[in-house]
Design an enzyme around this catalytic site. Sequence first.
Site, PDB file in Angstrom:
ATOM      1  N   ASP A 163       0.917  -0.765  -0.140  1.00 49.89           N
ATOM      2  CA  ASP A 163      -0.030  -0.095   0.016  1.00 49.89           C
ATOM      3  C   ASP A 163       0.581   0.834  -0.314  1.00 49.89           C
ATOM      4  O   ASP A 163       1.557   1.225   0.563  1.00 49.89           O
ATOM      5  CB  ASP A 163      -0.929  -0.132   0.868  1.00 49.89           C
ATOM      6  N   HIS A 210       5.052  -7.076  -7.463  1.00 52.74           N
ATOM      7  CA  HIS A 210       4.139  -7.828  -6.393  1.00 52.74           C
ATOM      8  C   HIS A 210       2.315  -7.320  -7.071  1.00 52.74           C
ATOM      9  O   HIS A 210       2.210  -6.064  -7.475  1.00 52.74           O
ATOM     10  CB  HIS A 210       3.822  -8.164  -4.831  1.00 52.74           C
ATOM     11  N   GLN A 211       1.352  -8.346  -7.096  1.00 52.16           N
ATOM     12  CA  GLN A 211       0.158  -7.699  -7.084  1.00 52.16           C
ATOM     13  C   GLN A 211      -1.216  -8.772  -6.508  1.00 52.16           C
ATOM     14  O   GLN A 211      -0.469  -9.883  -6.529  1.00 52.16           O
ATOM     15  CB  GLN A 211      -0.599  -7.394  -9.243  1.00 52.16           C
ATOM     16  N   ASP A 212      -2.810  -8.082  -5.882  1.00 55.64           N
ATOM     17  CA  ASP A 212      -3.257  -9.072  -5.796  1.00 55.64           C
ATOM     18  C   ASP A 212      -4.618  -7.985  -5.780  1.00 55.64           C
ATOM     19  O   ASP A 212      -4.609  -7.012  -5.488  1.00 55.64           O
ATOM     20  CB  ASP A 212      -3.400  -9.020  -4.001  1.00 55.64           C
ATOM     21  N   ASN A 244       3.614 -11.130 -10.037  1.00 54.77           N
ATOM     22  CA  ASN A 244       3.265 -12.104  -8.740  1.00 54.77           C
ATOM     23  C   ASN A 244       1.562 -13.001  -9.417  1.00 54.77           C
ATOM     24  O   ASN A 244       0.411 -11.834  -9.095  1.00 54.77           O
ATOM     25  CB  ASN A 244       3.151 -11.196  -7.161  1.00 54.77           C
ATOM     26  N   GLU A 245       1.267 -14.251  -9.565  1.00 53.46           N
ATOM     27  CA  GLU A 245      -0.138 -14.268  -9.085  1.00 53.46           C
ATOM     28  C   GLU A 245      -0.869 -14.047 -10.132  1.00 53.46           C
ATOM     29  O   GLU A 245      -1.709 -13.784 -10.254  1.00 53.46           O
ATOM     30  CB  GLU A 245      -0.877 -14.709  -7.970  1.00 53.46           C
ATOM     31  N   ASN A 247      -1.723 -22.319  -8.314  1.00 53.92           N
ATOM     32  CA  ASN A 247      -2.721 -22.630  -6.961  1.00 53.92           C
ATOM     33  C   ASN A 247      -3.901 -23.541  -6.965  1.00 53.92           C
ATOM     34  O   ASN A 247      -3.634 -23.939  -5.930  1.00 53.92           O
ATOM     35  CB  ASN A 247      -2.387 -20.828  -6.578  1.00 53.92           C
ATOM     36  N   TYR A 261      -8.851 -17.378   4.972  1.00 54.45           N
ATOM     37  CA  TYR A 261      -9.569 -16.496   4.321  1.00 54.45           C
ATOM     38  C   TYR A 261     -11.557 -16.513   4.312  1.00 54.45           C
ATOM     39  O   TYR A 261     -11.712 -15.614   4.027  1.00 54.45           O
ATOM     40  CB  TYR A 261      -8.687 -16.410   2.598  1.00 54.45           C
ATOM     41  N   GLU A 308       6.389 -18.469  -2.542  1.00 54.62           N
ATOM     42  CA  GLU A 308       5.732 -17.945  -1.721  1.00 54.62           C
ATOM     43  C   GLU A 308       5.060 -19.855  -1.406  1.00 54.62           C
ATOM     44  O   GLU A 308       4.910 -20.609  -1.838  1.00 54.62           O
ATOM     45  CB  GLU A 308       3.991 -17.428  -2.253  1.00 54.62           C
ATOM     46  N   TRP A 350       6.332 -17.026   2.940  1.00 52.48           N
ATOM     47  CA  TRP A 350       5.140 -15.779   3.518  1.00 52.48           C
ATOM     48  C   TRP A 350       4.029 -15.883   4.838  1.00 52.48           C
ATOM     49  O   TRP A 350       3.457 -16.455   5.396  1.00 52.48           O
ATOM     50  CB  TRP A 350       3.719 -16.602   2.539  1.00 52.48           C
TER      51      TRP A 350
END
EC number: 3.2.1.123
Length: 492
Positions: free
Chosen positions: A62, A131-133, A213-214, A265, A302, A339, A365
Site C-alpha cells: 500500500d 507484486h499484485q493481488d 506475482n500470481e 495454485n 480466508y 511463496e 510468506w
Amino acid sequence: MRKTVVAFAAAIAACSAVLSSTTTSAAPPATPITTLQADGTHLVDGYGRTVLLHGVNNVDKDAPYLPAGETLTPQDIDILVRHGFNTVRLGTSFDALMPQRGQIDEAYLDRLTGVVDALTARGMHVLLDNHQDGLSKAWGGNGFPEWAIESRPREWEPNPGFPLYYLMPSLNAGWDEVWGNTHGALDHLGTALGALAERVEGKPGVMGIELLNEPWPGSRFLSCFPNGCPDFDRTYQAAMQKLTDAVRAQNPTIPVYWEPNVTWNQMMPSNLFAPPVTPALTTADVVFAPHDYCIPSQLAIYLGLPQALRGLCVPQQDLTWSNIDAITERANVPTVITEFGDGDPTVLKNTLARADERFIGWQYWHFGAGNATDPFLGEVGRQLVRTYPQATAGEPGRMIFDADNGDFAYRFTPRAATRPTEIFVSDLHYPDGYAVQVDGGQVTSAPGARIVTVVADGSGPVTVKINRPGSAGAEVPDGPIETSSSGSSGSS
C-alpha cells in the site's frame, strides 16, 4: 577420512547469544556476497558454488510505499541472519514504480535500494518481486496503477474481496487489457521494470526480478480447468518474454523469475516452455518461481472453512510438486518456491520436505517489519529454521533434516570452487551443542561455529552429518536428488 567435532554449546551458545545481541547490524557477512546465475537446475555464486536459498517475503502493498520507519529494521535483519535465512523476496509494484503514466518515482527507487543495501550488507540475496493481488486499487487490490487499467467495477457487481474478487467480470476485463496490451499496460510495465533493473545494476546481492506475482488469466480463466490452459499460457509466455526483454535492455545479466499463471495454485499444470504448445525457453538466467499453497488451508484462513480439510493437503501438494518436476525436466531451469506457508505450520512440512528432496530453495510468506519479538520461536520457526548447505563447493546430492531433533545429513560431489562448502547450523535445534562428522573431507571452521565450513579431501563424494551429541544421527537417503513426489516424507 572421518573428522568428528563436538561443540560444547552451553558456553558457546551463551556467547553466541551475547554476540548476536550486541554485534552492530553493519557487520559484513563472512563471505562477500556475489551475484547468482542459473546453471542448469541450480543457482551458482561467483565462487563456483551451488547455492541453496532459505528465506522470507517482505512485501509492502500500500502507498506510500516503504515510508521511513516502516521498512525492515536492523533488528529485523538481525533476526533473519541469526536464524540462517539468506534471502528476502522484497515487494515492489508497478504502482510504486510508476504512479503517474510514464513517470518513474525516483524517490521510491531510492527507498527501495536503501532496503536492498541494508539486506545485502548482511549477506542476504534479494529478489525484487513485482507484486499484485486483485490487479489494482479499483477492486480493493494492489499492483497496477489505476491509470494503467480502464476497466472499473460496475455498480451492480458485488465485491467479495480476496480471493473471490477474481471472479468479478470487470476485474477479468481489466486482466484482458493487460494480456492484450490494449492500452499499453505491458509496455509501461516493461518500462517500469526496466528502470528498476537499471537502478540495481552492479548490486551483487540482487538475485533477480520476479516479473509478476500470481498473474490471473482474466476472462479465459475457466479454460484453465481441469487440465491447464495452453492457449492462455501461449499469450502469457509472450508477455513474460516481452517484460524480460525490457528488463534485459537495461540490465543484460540480471536473472528474471517467471511464475506460472495463478490457476497453478488451484492444481492446474503450467504449459510454459512446452513445445509445440509454447516456445522452448531460449533465454538465459530464467528461474521458475511457483508458489506452493494448500487450498484447504487457504480456504480455512480466508473463508473460514473447516480446518479439518487440511488433511487433503498432502495429495494436493504432491500434485503441485509433480507439476514442478515437469517444468524442471523440460526446461532445465532452477526453481525457487517464492511463496508458501501463509502462517499455517500444519502444511510447512509438506513444502519443506519436498524442497529438501529436490535441493530447491524457498521464501516463506510472510515476515513483516518492526518485530518487537522474534516470530520464529514457535512451531513455525522450528520448521523454517533448519540446518542446511547454504553454498556447496560441488554438485549437491541427497539431504535430510529432522526438525524434531536437528539430525542432518548431506552428500555432495566436489568440484572446483574458490570458497569452501558452508553449512548453516540451526540456532534452535541444538541446546547442548552439536557434533559434526565428515567422510571424504574435513571441517575447517572453529568448533561451535554457526557456519560449518567443509573442504573435500579429493574428488570423491563428501558426506556431512550434524546432530546433537549422543544422537544416532541421520543417514543420507540413497540415490540421486528426487525428481518426483514419490519420496516426499523424508525430511520434516
